[in-house]
Design a protein around this motif. Structure first.
Motif, short mmCIF file in Angstrom:
data_model
loop_
_atom_site.label_atom_id
_atom_site.label_comp_id
_atom_site.label_asym_id
_atom_site.label_seq_id
_atom_site.Cartn_x
_atom_site.Cartn_y
_atom_site.Cartn_z
N ALA A 5 -50.08 -31.69 27.37
CA ALA A 5 -48.63 -31.61 27.15
C ALA A 5 -48.28 -30.51 26.15
O ALA A 5 -47.14 -30.04 26.11
CB ALA A 5 -48.11 -32.96 26.65
N GLU A 6 -49.26 -30.11 25.33
CA GLU A 6 -48.98 -29.11 24.29
C GLU A 6 -49.86 -27.87 24.36
O GLU A 6 -49.44 -26.79 23.94
CB GLU A 6 -49.14 -29.75 22.91
N PHE A 36 -46.73 -38.42 19.46
CA PHE A 36 -45.63 -39.29 19.88
C PHE A 36 -44.28 -38.62 19.68
O PHE A 36 -43.46 -38.56 20.59
CB PHE A 36 -45.68 -40.62 19.12
N THR A 37 -44.05 -38.10 18.46
CA THR A 37 -42.74 -37.52 18.15
C THR A 37 -42.43 -36.29 19.01
O THR A 37 -41.31 -36.13 19.49
CB THR A 37 -42.64 -37.15 16.65
N GLN A 91 -39.36 -34.34 23.74
CA GLN A 91 -39.32 -33.64 25.03
C GLN A 91 -38.74 -34.53 26.12
O GLN A 91 -37.99 -34.08 26.98
CB GLN A 91 -40.73 -33.19 25.42
N LEU A 92 -39.09 -35.82 26.08
CA LEU A 92 -38.55 -36.77 27.06
C LEU A 92 -37.04 -36.90 26.92
O LEU A 92 -36.32 -36.96 27.92
CB LEU A 92 -39.20 -38.15 26.88
N VAL A 96 -31.97 -36.85 28.94
CA VAL A 96 -30.64 -37.12 28.38
C VAL A 96 -29.84 -35.82 28.37
O VAL A 96 -30.27 -34.81 27.83
CB VAL A 96 -30.76 -37.67 26.93
N ASN A 97 -28.68 -35.86 28.98
CA ASN A 97 -27.78 -34.69 29.00
C ASN A 97 -26.74 -34.84 27.91
O ASN A 97 -25.98 -35.82 27.88
CB ASN A 97 -27.09 -34.58 30.37
N PHE A 98 -26.71 -33.87 27.00
CA PHE A 98 -25.74 -33.92 25.90
C PHE A 98 -24.46 -33.19 26.32
O PHE A 98 -24.52 -32.19 27.02
CB PHE A 98 -26.32 -33.30 24.63
#
Length: 200
Positions: A130-131, A186-187, A192-193, A198-200
């Motif tokens: 993931a990184e 985790f953070t 990233q999730l 989530v659309n701001f």
């Protein structure tokens, strides 16, 4: 070749250290010596190559399995963070949360799997994707495989030289490092999730 495009010495060192802490081969020296006494000579090369092969194969196949069941890498990385967190607690507090079954063989089972390439190691390797770039994780795995081989070859000598007290201190130190890594993993992936869903 494209696989070498993301080559980074920093990522290789970080991947190596994370996997090294999870594998905890130094802390496993007493277990290895005990298995050697019980089952005879451990084939260090066979065990190390098998463990490294399992980790590298899972690094690529594991992602395909995740796509098949509809789980993204970030979610898996968060799950991996929890696994690493539990392993860290075991190392720091000296408790056993994950109960292991009694060994019936030596070189492949349980040395290569699950002692070296266990659930925590495989989860961590896939979570690192993931990184980090694949090539750097593979280099980290190869370096750990070499280190595992060296430890297996000199397990009895290490036990005599290091001693139980030093082994315990090393276990606590790597436990704290793992705890910090699990929180960072985790953070970063939770953030990233949030950005993905989530659309701001």
């Amino acid at each position: 070749m494209e696989i070498f495009d993301g080559f980074s010495f920093k990522e290789i060192v970080t991947s190596f250290m994370v996997l090294f802490a999870v594998i905890d081969i130094i802390g496993s020296v007493p277990v290895i010596v005990s298995l050697q006494q019980k089952f005879g000579q451990i084939e260090a090369g066979k065990a190390a190559i098998t463990a490294g092969g399992i980790m590298i194969v899972f690094l690529f196949v594991g992602n395909k399995i995740l796509k098949l069941i509809g789980v993204d890498v970030n979610s898996f990385a968060i799950a991996g963070a929890f696994v690493i967190f539990v392993i860290a607690l075991e190392m720091i507090l000296g408790i056993e949360i994950n109960k292991t079954t009694e060994a019936k063989a030596a070189s492949i089972v349980p040395i290569a799997f699950p002692l070296v390439a266990g659930a925590g190691t495989l989860t961590t390797a896939l979570s690192l994707r993931a990184e980090f770039h694949d090539i750097n994780i593979i280099c980290g795995i190869i370096l750990n495989t070499i280190f595992v081989y060296l430890v297996l070859k000199s397990a009895k000598w290490l036990e005599r030289k290091i001693g139980d007290a030093t082994l315990m201190i090393l276990q606590k130190v790597f436990g704290i490092i793992l705890l910090a890594i699990s929180i960072k993993l985790f953070t970063a992936n939770f953030a990233q999730l949030v950005l993905n869903y989530v659309n701001f």
